[in-house]
Design a protein around this motif. Structure first.
Motif, PDB file in Angstrom:
ATOM      1  N   MET A  97      35.363  39.785  38.114  1.00  0.00           N
ATOM      2  CA  MET A  97      34.979  40.310  39.419  1.00  0.00           C
ATOM      3  C   MET A  97      36.119  40.137  40.402  1.00  0.00           C
ATOM      4  O   MET A  97      37.003  39.282  40.214  1.00  0.00           O
ATOM      5  N   ALA A  98      36.095  40.932  41.452  1.00  0.00           N
ATOM      6  CA  ALA A  98      37.175  40.872  42.435  1.00  0.00           C
ATOM      7  C   ALA A  98      36.645  41.102  43.834  1.00  0.00           C
ATOM      8  O   ALA A  98      35.615  41.752  44.019  1.00  0.00           O
ATOM      9  N   TRP A  99      37.381  40.590  44.796  1.00  0.00           N
ATOM     10  CA  TRP A  99      37.166  40.897  46.213  1.00  0.00           C
ATOM     11  C   TRP A  99      38.278  41.827  46.668  1.00  0.00           C
ATOM     12  O   TRP A  99      39.439  41.676  46.267  1.00  0.00           O
TER      13      TRP A  99
ATOM     14  N   THR B  63      40.723  37.811  42.273  1.00  0.00           N
ATOM     15  CA  THR B  63      40.024  38.107  41.022  1.00  0.00           C
ATOM     16  C   THR B  63      39.578  36.815  40.369  1.00  0.00           C
ATOM     17  O   THR B  63      40.269  35.793  40.464  1.00  0.00           O
ATOM     18  N   ILE B  64      38.424  36.865  39.701  1.00  0.00           N
ATOM     19  CA  ILE B  64      37.955  35.760  38.884  1.00  0.00           C
ATOM     20  C   ILE B  64      37.536  36.318  37.539  1.00  0.00           C
ATOM     21  O   ILE B  64      36.925  37.387  37.470  1.00  0.00           O
ATOM     22  N   THR B  65      37.871  35.594  36.465  1.00  0.00           N
ATOM     23  CA  THR B  65      37.578  36.105  35.135  1.00  0.00           C
ATOM     24  C   THR B  65      36.083  36.055  34.846  1.00  0.00           C
ATOM     25  O   THR B  65      35.291  35.556  35.649  1.00  0.00           O
ATOM     26  N   SER B  66      35.723  36.565  33.663  1.00  0.00           N
ATOM     27  CA  SER B  66      34.315  36.730  33.327  1.00  0.00           C
ATOM     28  C   SER B  66      33.642  35.391  33.091  1.00  0.00           C
ATOM     29  O   SER B  66      34.301  34.354  33.012  1.00  0.00           O
TER      30      SER B  66
ATOM     31  N   THR C  11      41.664  32.554  37.989  1.00  0.00           N
ATOM     32  CA  THR C  11      41.660  33.223  39.280  1.00  0.00           C
ATOM     33  C   THR C  11      43.062  33.721  39.615  1.00  0.00           C
ATOM     34  O   THR C  11      44.059  33.210  39.103  1.00  0.00           O
ATOM     35  N   ASN C  12      43.106  34.689  40.484  1.00  0.00           N
ATOM     36  CA  ASN C  12      44.371  35.245  40.939  1.00  0.00           C
ATOM     37  C   ASN C  12      44.175  35.718  42.367  1.00  0.00           C
ATOM     38  O   ASN C  12      43.068  36.166  42.727  1.00  0.00           O
ATOM     39  N   TYR C  13      45.245  35.624  43.184  1.00  0.00           N
ATOM     40  CA  TYR C  13      45.123  35.909  44.609  1.00  0.00           C
ATOM     41  C   TYR C  13      46.278  36.746  45.129  1.00  0.00           C
ATOM     42  O   TYR C  13      47.415  36.643  44.660  1.00  0.00           O
TER      43      TYR C  13
ATOM     44  N   TYR D  70      34.778  43.708  50.421  1.00  0.00           N
ATOM     45  CA  TYR D  70      33.934  44.273  49.371  1.00  0.00           C
ATOM     46  C   TYR D  70      34.158  43.516  48.064  1.00  0.00           C
ATOM     47  O   TYR D  70      35.232  42.953  47.836  1.00  0.00           O
ATOM     48  N   CYS D  71      33.184  43.576  47.185  1.00  0.00           N
ATOM     49  CA  CYS D  71      33.378  43.061  45.835  1.00  0.00           C
ATOM     50  C   CYS D  71      33.198  44.230  44.853  1.00  0.00           C
ATOM     51  O   CYS D  71      32.606  45.259  45.185  1.00  0.00           O
ATOM     52  N   ASN D  72      33.719  44.041  43.660  1.00  0.00           N
ATOM     53  CA  ASN D  72      33.584  45.043  42.611  1.00  0.00           C
ATOM     54  C   ASN D  72      33.926  44.390  41.285  1.00  0.00           C
ATOM     55  O   ASN D  72      34.431  43.261  41.249  1.00  0.00           O
ATOM     56  N   THR D  73      33.604  45.071  40.211  1.00  0.00           N
ATOM     57  CA  THR D  73      33.923  44.574  38.878  1.00  0.00           C
ATOM     58  C   THR D  73      35.385  44.866  38.552  1.00  0.00           C
ATOM     59  O   THR D  73      36.063  45.617  39.248  1.00  0.00           O
TER      60      THR D  73
END
Length: 119
Positions: free
Chosen positions: A34-36, A50-53, A61-63, A98-101
């Motif tokens: 998922m991501a913001w 981003t955060i992994t499944s 995580t990544n920023y 927003y968030c999204n997959t």
């Protein structure tokens, strides 16, 4: 069908803190990274974190460079929710979040939540 609902935005002073939430419906949540994202006035939508499944107890995580060390993304699979902890926000962080997959699905965009950083 996946539905994403963001909440938790508002007015925050520079140097304060705010936690955003993204509640997801649908069975895809626990297996999806998922991501913001955010979109400031007059700007293109940009990726933030981003955060992994949710298939393991460790989440990668990544920023975006400009938020590293200030923002933290996390997830609670039991609640089908991801979070964005915003510490020490700056005026340039003002945007609709927003968030999204991952991968991003255009049909999944929610209404977003407005964050305004101002004194």
């Amino acid at each position: 069908q996946v539905q994403l609902v963001e909440s938790g935005g508002g007015l925050v002073q520079p140097g304060g803190s705010l936690r955003l939430s993204c509640a997801a419906s649908g069975s895809i949540f626990s297996i999806s990274p998922m991501a913001w994202y955010r979109q400031g006035l007059g700007n293109e939508r940009e990726w933030v974190a981003t955060i992994t499944s949710g298939r393991s107890t460790y989440y990668g995580t990544n920023y975006l460079d400009s938020v590293k060390g200030r923002f933290t993304i996390s997830r609670d699979n039991a609640k089908n929710t991801i979070y964005l902890q915003m510490n020490s926000p700056k005026p340039e962080d003002t945007a609709v979040y927003y968030c999204n997959t991952i991968p991003l699905k255009e049909d999944y965009w929610g209404q977003g939540t407005q964050v305004t950083v101002s004194s």
